[in-house]
Design a protein around this motif. Structure first.
Motif, PDB file in Angstrom:
ATOM      1  N   LYS A  88      69.276  38.548  80.963  1.00 25.03           N
ATOM      2  CA  LYS A  88      68.365  37.435  80.656  1.00 25.03           C
ATOM      3  C   LYS A  88      68.286  37.257  79.152  1.00 25.03           C
ATOM      4  CE  LYS A  88      65.117  37.797  84.475  1.00 25.03           C
ATOM      5  NZ  LYS A  88      63.838  38.346  84.875  1.00 25.03           N
ATOM      6  N   ASP A  89      68.224  36.000  78.719  1.00 21.42           N
ATOM      7  CA  ASP A  89      68.034  35.754  77.289  1.00 21.42           C
ATOM      8  C   ASP A  89      66.532  35.693  76.991  1.00 21.42           C
ATOM      9  OD1 ASP A  89      67.074  33.246  78.002  1.00 21.42           O
ATOM     10  OD2 ASP A  89      68.834  32.156  77.280  1.00 21.42           O
ATOM     11  N   LYS A 135      66.398  33.041  80.836  1.00 22.33           N
ATOM     12  CA  LYS A 135      67.498  32.395  81.552  1.00 22.33           C
ATOM     13  C   LYS A 135      68.621  33.404  81.753  1.00 22.33           C
ATOM     14  CE  LYS A 135      66.668  27.715  80.012  1.00 22.33           C
ATOM     15  NZ  LYS A 135      67.041  26.647  79.100  1.00 22.33           N
ATOM     16  N   ALA A 146      72.671  33.628  82.420  1.00 22.13           N
ATOM     17  CA  ALA A 146      73.939  32.895  82.416  1.00 22.13           C
ATOM     18  C   ALA A 146      74.969  33.680  83.232  1.00 22.13           C
ATOM     19  CB  ALA A 146      74.434  32.710  80.989  1.00 22.13           C
ATOM     20  N   CYS A 147      75.727  32.956  84.052  1.00 22.30           N
ATOM     21  CA  CYS A 147      76.760  33.580  84.885  1.00 22.30           C
ATOM     22  C   CYS A 147      78.019  32.731  84.803  1.00 22.30           C
ATOM     23  CB  CYS A 147      76.362  33.616  86.357  1.00 22.30           C
ATOM     24  SG  CYS A 147      74.725  34.203  86.712  1.00 22.30           S
ATOM     25  N   GLN A 181      80.168  27.622  85.619  1.00 17.71           N
ATOM     26  CA  GLN A 181      79.138  28.214  84.761  1.00 17.71           C
ATOM     27  C   GLN A 181      77.797  27.955  85.443  1.00 17.71           C
ATOM     28  OE1 GLN A 181      81.736  29.487  82.001  1.00 17.71           O
ATOM     29  NE2 GLN A 181      79.581  29.660  81.542  1.00 17.71           N
ATOM     30  N   CYS A 204      73.503  28.688  85.352  1.00 20.28           N
ATOM     31  CA  CYS A 204      72.363  29.114  84.540  1.00 20.28           C
ATOM     32  C   CYS A 204      71.132  29.120  85.442  1.00 20.28           C
ATOM     33  CB  CYS A 204      72.156  28.167  83.363  1.00 20.28           C
ATOM     34  SG  CYS A 204      70.732  28.650  82.366  1.00 20.28           S
ATOM     35  N   SER A 220      67.101  29.705  85.846  1.00 22.11           N
ATOM     36  CA  SER A 220      65.901  29.665  85.003  1.00 22.11           C
ATOM     37  C   SER A 220      64.673  29.354  85.857  1.00 22.11           C
ATOM     38  CB  SER A 220      66.068  28.599  83.911  1.00 22.11           C
ATOM     39  OG  SER A 220      66.215  27.326  84.504  1.00 22.11           O
TER      40      SER A 220
END
Length: 147
Positions: A39-40, A44, A46-47, A63, A65, A67
């Motif tokens: 997680k940022d 969120k 990202a994968c 891609q 995301c 959230s």
């Protein structure tokens, strides 16, 4: 809080199964690899998902995301060459992670369901349809790569 390691913990997940395209008579084998990041700061995830279909030279890349995770729901973004950048809704409970996309402007809809198994792998079912009547049905399994 979250009993799922898939998508919610950084790591690499591998998978395989079959893809059925309505324009092709036989089922095609596929292999997938998910690179999932931590997680940022804004919570969120990202994968990146790579999909290799047997008999196709091009690798597909998606891609994702994830959230806004609250009360068993989340927002999922998808970006790839076929659909551009779209957004969908996801649900999560003890056994299942699932999401769906409905983008009427481009006539695209679909869903994916990941069902947790006793051995910590996930059974996968997905179905996508486009405005030009292309349907894709995916069945398979994903598991965490062990170093």
């Amino acid at each position: 809080m979250n009993q799922h390691s898939f998508l919610f913990n950084a790591g690499i997940w591998l998978g395989q199964g079959t893809i059925q395209l309505n324009m092709v008579a036989e089922e095609l084998a596929f292999f997938t690899r998910w690179n999932i990041e931590n997680k940022d700061n804004s919570n969120k995830i990202a994968c990146e998902q790579e999909i290799q279909i047997k008999g196709f030279t091009d690798m597909m890349r998606n891609q994702f995301c994830i959230s806004n995770m609250e009360h068993g729901e989340f927002i999922i973004g998808l970006e790839n060459q076929a659909v551009g950048k779209i957004q969908g809704k996801g649900l999560i409970n003890d056994k299942i992670i699932a999401w769906e996309f409905r983008v009427n402007e481009i006539g695209f809809e679909g869903f994916e369901v990941y069902e947790k198994q006793e051995n910590r792998s996930y059974l996968l079912r997905a179905e996508y349809a486009t405005a030009d009547q292309f349907r894709t049905i995916i069945q398979g399994c994903v598991w965490q790569k062990v170093n």
